[in-house]
Enzyme design. Structure first.
Site, PDB file in Angstrom:
ATOM      1  N   GLY A 147     -15.241  65.101  57.394  1.00 17.17           N
ATOM      2  CA  GLY A 147     -15.173  66.300  56.559  1.00 17.17           C
ATOM      3  C   GLY A 147     -16.429  66.479  55.721  1.00 17.17           C
ATOM      4  N   GLY A 201     -17.476  65.179  52.960  1.00 20.30           N
ATOM      5  CA  GLY A 201     -18.106  63.939  52.489  1.00 20.30           C
ATOM      6  C   GLY A 201     -18.997  63.356  53.585  1.00 20.30           C
ATOM      7  CG  ASP A 210      -7.482  68.141  54.869  1.00 20.87           C
ATOM      8  OD1 ASP A 210      -6.315  67.988  55.281  1.00 20.87           O
ATOM      9  OD2 ASP A 210      -8.069  67.310  54.165  1.00 20.87           O
ATOM     10  N   GLY A 233      -3.394  68.644  53.418  1.00 16.51           N
ATOM     11  CA  GLY A 233      -4.450  69.620  53.190  1.00 16.51           C
ATOM     12  C   GLY A 233      -5.355  69.208  52.045  1.00 16.51           C
ATOM     13  CD  GLU A 251      13.360  82.424  53.209  1.00 19.68           C
ATOM     14  OE1 GLU A 251      13.306  81.219  53.501  1.00 19.68           O
ATOM     15  OE2 GLU A 251      13.562  83.329  54.048  1.00 19.68           O
ATOM     16  CD  GLU A 309      -2.021  66.197  50.881  1.00 19.69           C
ATOM     17  OE1 GLU A 309      -1.316  65.189  51.006  1.00 19.69           O
ATOM     18  OE2 GLU A 309      -3.154  66.293  51.401  1.00 19.69           O
TER      19      GLU A 309
HETATM   20  O1  F6P Z   1      -8.242  64.564  54.852  1.00 13.27           O
HETATM   21  C1  F6P Z   1      -7.196  64.438  55.722  1.00 13.27           C
HETATM   22  C2  F6P Z   1      -5.932  64.009  55.015  1.00 13.27           C
HETATM   23  O2  F6P Z   1      -4.916  63.901  55.980  1.00 13.27           O
HETATM   24  C3  F6P Z   1      -5.493  64.898  53.847  1.00 13.27           C
HETATM   25  O3  F6P Z   1      -4.813  66.043  54.289  1.00 13.27           O
HETATM   26  C4  F6P Z   1      -4.632  63.940  53.072  1.00 13.27           C
HETATM   27  O4  F6P Z   1      -4.620  64.286  51.704  1.00 13.27           O
HETATM   28  C5  F6P Z   1      -5.309  62.633  53.255  1.00 13.27           C
HETATM   29  O5  F6P Z   1      -6.084  62.735  54.427  1.00 13.27           O
HETATM   30  C6  F6P Z   1      -4.360  61.471  53.391  1.00 13.27           C
HETATM   31  O6  F6P Z   1      -5.093  60.313  53.567  1.00 13.27           O
HETATM   32  P1  F6P Z   1      -4.454  58.885  53.837  1.00 13.27           P
HETATM   33  O7  F6P Z   1      -3.951  58.874  55.238  1.00 13.27           O
HETATM   34  O8  F6P Z   1      -5.606  57.960  53.664  1.00 13.27           O
HETATM   35  O9  F6P Z   1      -3.365  58.715  52.853  1.00 13.27           O
END
Ligand code: F6P
Length: 290
Positions: free
Chosen positions: A96, A98, A121, A164, A181, A215
């Site tokens: 991503g 980073g 994401d 996400g 909804e 999330e």
């Molecule tokens: O960046 C991808 C992702 O799946 C995000 O959607 C999520 O917040 C994070 O990684 C979860 O990471 P891990 O599997 O290290 O808990």
């Protein structure tokens, strides 16, 4: 020519297809460092063939292993990783935003580096698509379509907490398909009182309520409790879709996108391009200077 492949961050369905395509092209010249930038720092580098890339090409996950290594931003870690990268003619990094920064830094320090967006994401700058997004949305649809019939039978509500990180893309795109909804993709969209009243009135009409929640806004368990407290009755269930989204079998669309991204990387390597980010924009693959 020696090429090094790195998967930095979380895995994304379709990564294995991408790896297999590069392996088909570069064979024994393709290496991987285990577990993202940490593997580069520790020089844990092995030929990709050891990971049996063809066996896993249509499966989710990442056969070369991925990982997060925030220390990479620190000079002493970066410098050692850079030294290890110098053994290779080109470094291809999937991940991503980073990881994209990591590619930029490697390139600024004289390493041939190519970035490929691969995260469920779909929040990478400069590209409309990143490998894994379609599968993640598909898995949210699968979860909702397999849980809501039971909610309907009891006129209940269910909150589906989707991944996400801080991007609403998975929540919004699955909502377009599912027509829940409520979709809460950003914190300002969380209207607890309004949601509670809707659940209550729909329940009186023998209707269920579907809520898709991104999330990192409020844990779905906490929101369910807040809603039940306002309603004064236990009507709200929650389901954390979680790693079903990352572990979901890659859709045909993701397998196709992974192949297209791999072909663009192969073209960039052939042209000896460096410091490029492969992107998919307006329906076309591009290799843009970072
Ligand atoms: O960046 C991808 C992702 O799946 C995000 O959607 C999520 O917040 C994070 O990684 C979860 O990471 P891990 O599997 O290290 O808990």
């Amino acid at each position: 020519m020696k090429i090094l492949l790195i998967a930095s961050g979380g895995d994304a369905p379709g990564m294995n297809k991408f790896i297999a395509q590069l392996y088909k092209k570069f064979g024994n010249s393709l290496y991987a460092c285990k577990g993202g930038f940490e593997g580069l720092y520790n020089a844990e580098i092995v030929p990709v063939r050891f990971f049996e890339p063809l066996k896993y090409q249509n499966s989710a996950g990442c056969c070369i292993k991925c990982g997060r290594f925030p220390q990479f931003k620190q000079k002493k870690y970066f410098n050692k990783a850079l030294e290890n990268a110098k053994d290779f003619d080109c470094v291809v990094i999937m991940g991503g935003n980073g990881s994209k920064k990591g590619v930029k830094e490697l390139a600024e320090n004289g390493e041939n580096a190519i970035f490929v967006p691969a995260t469920i994401d779909n929040d990478v700058d400069g590209t409309d698509y990143s490998i894994g997004f379609h599968t993640a949305v598909n898995m949210v649809c699968l979860a909702v379509r397999n849980v809501m019939p039971s909610m309907q039978s009891h006129s209940r509500a269910c909150i589906f907490e989707v991944m996400g990180r801080y991007s609403g893309a998975i929540a919004q795109n699955s909502a377009k398909i599912l027509q829940p909804e409520f979709v809460i993709a950003q914190p300002q969209e969380l209207e607890v009182e309004k949601i509670a009243q809707t659940i209550k009135s729909r329940n009186k009409k023998d209707l269920s309520t579907c809520i898709i929640l991104r999330e990192n806004i409020i844990p779905s368990e906490k929101l369910a409790k807040q809603l039940d407290d306002i309603i004064g009755e236990k009507l709200v269930k929650y389901f954390v879709v979680g790693h079903l989204q990352r572990g979901g079998n890659p859709t045909k669309a993701d397998l196709k996108m992974a192949k297209l991204f791999a072909h663009e990387v192969i073209r960039s390597v052939a042209k000896n391009q460096s410091a490029v980010a492969i992107s998919f924009q307006d329906g076309k693959m591009n290799a843009q200077k970072i």
